[in-house]
Design an enzyme around this catalytic site. Structure first.
Site, PDB file in Angstrom:
ATOM      1  N   HIS A 152       0.846  -1.204   0.000  1.00 28.04           N
ATOM      2  CA  HIS A 152       0.000   0.000   0.000  1.00 28.04           C
ATOM      3  C   HIS A 152       0.872   1.240   0.000  1.00 28.04           C
ATOM      4  O   HIS A 152       2.094   1.148   0.168  1.00 28.04           O
ATOM      5  CB  HIS A 152      -0.919   0.010   1.238  1.00 28.04           C
ATOM      6  CG  HIS A 152      -0.177   0.059   2.540  1.00 28.04           C
ATOM      7  ND1 HIS A 152       0.188  -1.065   3.236  1.00 28.04           N
ATOM      8  CD2 HIS A 152       0.299   1.097   3.271  1.00 28.04           C
ATOM      9  CE1 HIS A 152       0.843  -0.719   4.336  1.00 28.04           C
ATOM     10  NE2 HIS A 152       0.931   0.596   4.375  1.00 28.04           N
ATOM     11  N   HIS A 199      -5.655  -2.140   4.443  1.00 28.99           N
ATOM     12  CA  HIS A 199      -5.637  -0.956   3.580  1.00 28.99           C
ATOM     13  C   HIS A 199      -4.895  -1.259   2.284  1.00 28.99           C
ATOM     14  O   HIS A 199      -3.909  -1.992   2.276  1.00 28.99           O
ATOM     15  CB  HIS A 199      -5.073   0.290   4.243  1.00 28.99           C
ATOM     16  CG  HIS A 199      -3.726   0.133   4.906  1.00 28.99           C
ATOM     17  ND1 HIS A 199      -3.216  -1.052   5.333  1.00 28.99           N
ATOM     18  CD2 HIS A 199      -2.789   1.058   5.207  1.00 28.99           C
ATOM     19  CE1 HIS A 199      -2.030  -0.853   5.876  1.00 28.99           C
ATOM     20  NE2 HIS A 199      -1.747   0.415   5.801  1.00 28.99           N
ATOM     21  N   HIS A 214       4.789   7.256   2.548  1.00 30.12           N
ATOM     22  CA  HIS A 214       5.578   6.032   2.385  1.00 30.12           C
ATOM     23  C   HIS A 214       4.931   5.051   1.422  1.00 30.12           C
ATOM     24  O   HIS A 214       3.731   5.058   1.213  1.00 30.12           O
ATOM     25  CB  HIS A 214       5.822   5.335   3.737  1.00 30.12           C
ATOM     26  CG  HIS A 214       4.587   4.740   4.371  1.00 30.12           C
ATOM     27  ND1 HIS A 214       3.801   5.416   5.271  1.00 30.12           N
ATOM     28  CD2 HIS A 214       4.011   3.510   4.250  1.00 30.12           C
ATOM     29  CE1 HIS A 214       2.810   4.640   5.673  1.00 30.12           C
ATOM     30  NE2 HIS A 214       2.907   3.468   5.063  1.00 30.12           N
ATOM     31  N   HIS A 246       1.347  -0.430  15.191  1.00 24.70           N
ATOM     32  CA  HIS A 246       0.305   0.587  15.131  1.00 24.70           C
ATOM     33  C   HIS A 246      -0.950   0.082  15.835  1.00 24.70           C
ATOM     34  O   HIS A 246      -1.280  -1.104  15.729  1.00 24.70           O
ATOM     35  CB  HIS A 246      -0.123   0.844  13.677  1.00 24.70           C
ATOM     36  CG  HIS A 246       0.918   1.482  12.821  1.00 24.70           C
ATOM     37  ND1 HIS A 246       1.503   2.676  13.111  1.00 24.70           N
ATOM     38  CD2 HIS A 246       1.435   1.095  11.634  1.00 24.70           C
ATOM     39  CE1 HIS A 246       2.349   2.998  12.139  1.00 24.70           C
ATOM     40  NE2 HIS A 246       2.333   2.053  11.245  1.00 24.70           N
ATOM     41  N   TYR A 255       9.651   1.916   9.853  1.00 19.99           N
ATOM     42  CA  TYR A 255       9.726   2.914   8.779  1.00 19.99           C
ATOM     43  C   TYR A 255      11.151   3.403   8.647  1.00 19.99           C
ATOM     44  O   TYR A 255      11.809   3.677   9.657  1.00 19.99           O
ATOM     45  CB  TYR A 255       8.836   4.116   9.079  1.00 19.99           C
ATOM     46  CG  TYR A 255       7.368   3.791   9.050  1.00 19.99           C
ATOM     47  CD1 TYR A 255       6.635   3.929   7.880  1.00 19.99           C
ATOM     48  CD2 TYR A 255       6.721   3.338  10.198  1.00 19.99           C
ATOM     49  CE1 TYR A 255       5.294   3.616   7.853  1.00 19.99           C
ATOM     50  CE2 TYR A 255       5.379   3.018  10.179  1.00 19.99           C
ATOM     51  CZ  TYR A 255       4.667   3.157   9.002  1.00 19.99           C
ATOM     52  OH  TYR A 255       3.343   2.851   8.975  1.00 19.99           O
ATOM     53  N   GLU A 265       8.168   1.450   4.241  1.00 20.53           N
ATOM     54  CA  GLU A 265       7.776   0.669   5.411  1.00 20.53           C
ATOM     55  C   GLU A 265       7.984  -0.808   5.128  1.00 20.53           C
ATOM     56  O   GLU A 265       7.692  -1.276   4.018  1.00 20.53           O
ATOM     57  CB  GLU A 265       6.287   0.925   5.712  1.00 20.53           C
ATOM     58  CG  GLU A 265       5.720   0.048   6.830  1.00 20.53           C
ATOM     59  CD  GLU A 265       4.227   0.273   7.080  1.00 20.53           C
ATOM     60  OE1 GLU A 265       3.506   0.667   6.140  1.00 20.53           O
ATOM     61  OE2 GLU A 265       3.784   0.059   8.217  1.00 20.53           O
TER      62      GLU A 265
HETATM   63 FE   LIG Z   1       1.816   1.816   5.922  1.00 16.84          FE
END
Ligand SMILES: [Fe+2]
Length: 307
Positions: A152, A199, A214, A246, A255, A265
């Site tokens: 993503h 995502h 990113h 997260h 990251y 990432e």
């Molecule tokens: Fe991400």
């Protein structure tokens, strides 16, 4: 999944092409699959089937040129272009062959200033494993960090609300998670999926258009994320945050920056949402947990540095 399938390619600007090739090939462990007459270098992750997913070109300024999502087939591409036009979005067609091994691309500009493309055709080159009775991995999966796929992108720009409408109403995405601003109403950040992934793309409200936060690469396990951290340190790669988890998406992550300052990432985990799931909301007071669940910390560099 019958419409938009996945993020299929992204083109990134770098300062020094050969230094960047060494970084992406030998440190991140992508597979170089070609170079074109425009000076672009094409890479894929080892387990991706299509010819390319990550393309770099030399430029004075770092950042993102454009990104593309693969759609099911040419009929779907035509239909989505008509839907975009009917919605009021102007599109243009990039000819087949403009990018190596890639068919015609439908291109348009999002309200956040990013150039987005849809395409249906990219030559399959395989992942180096056979389709009949394959082994689980090969030598390419052991070279460098070696993520399995481009997963993503997180992009910064103005008017993410207008992007959300296009992704939900035209492109068939659904809103998985969001962060509300301090007023408790304004959607400051959005995580959108066109699949079973937590995502496929995310946006953060930001005054400057067209910015890259990113590109994210999927690792197979938490152990492989930690190994990625080892490889970053061995190669003196600048790390932004992590390893950590997260709260938002539950992704377990590191990251870091490429030699030109483009953030990337390496992550694993998250959950598998369905389109009927209710959107998860993070309020501003809990955003530090959303960003870094164990440390509950708003990392200044993470929130402000983009290319
Ligand atoms: Fe991400």
């Amino acid at each position: 999944m019958t419409g938009v399938l996945r993020p299929g390619h992204v083109q990134i600007r770098v300062f020094d092409l050969e230094e960047s090739v060494r970084f992406y090939r030998d440190v991140l462990g992508l597979v170089e699959t070609g170079r074109d007459d425009k000076g672009r270098v094409y890479f894929k992750c080892w387990d991706e089937r299509d010819h390319n997913s990550y393309i770099i070109r030399q430029a004075e300024e770092a950042g993102i040129d454009f990104f593309g999502f693969k759609v099911l087939n040419v009929e779907t591409l035509d239909k989505l272009e008509a839907d975009l036009n009917e919605y009021g979005i102007e599109t243009s067609r990039m000819p087949a062959g403009d990018m190596l091994a890639t068919g015609e691309r439908v291109r348009f500009t999002l309200p956040t200033g990013h150039i987005m493309e849809l395409y249906a055709e990219k030559s399959a080159v395989g992942n180096g494993l056979t389709n009949a009775n394959p082994g689980p991995w090969n030598a390419a999966s052991e070279h460098g960090i070696a993520p399995v796929r481009l997963d993503h992108m997180l992009l910064y720009g103005p008017n993410v609300a207008a992007n959300k409408k296009i992704f939900e109403e035209v492109l068939g995405f659904f809103l998985v998670e969001r962060v509300l601003a301090e007023d408790g109403e304004f959607e400051a950040a959005l995580w959108l999926s066109c699949s079973h992934k937590v995502h496929d793309i995310a946006f953060v409200e930001h005054p400057e258009p067209g910015k890259l936060h990113h590109c994210s690469f999927l690792m197979e396990s938490w152990e492989k994320v930690l190994r990625a951290g080892d490889i970053m340190s061995m190669n003196e790669v600048s790390v932004d945050i992590g390893p950590t988890r997260h709260g938002i998406t539950r992704g377990c992550t590191i990251y870091a920056w490429d030699p030109s300052g483009n953030r990337f990432e390496t992550f694993m985990g998250g959950y598998q949402p369905y389109p009927d799931y209710e959107t998860i909301t993070w309020d501003w007071d809990h955003f530090p947990q959303g960003l870094d669940y164990p440390q509950r910390k708003l990392h200044e560099s993470f929130l402000t540095i983009v290319t």
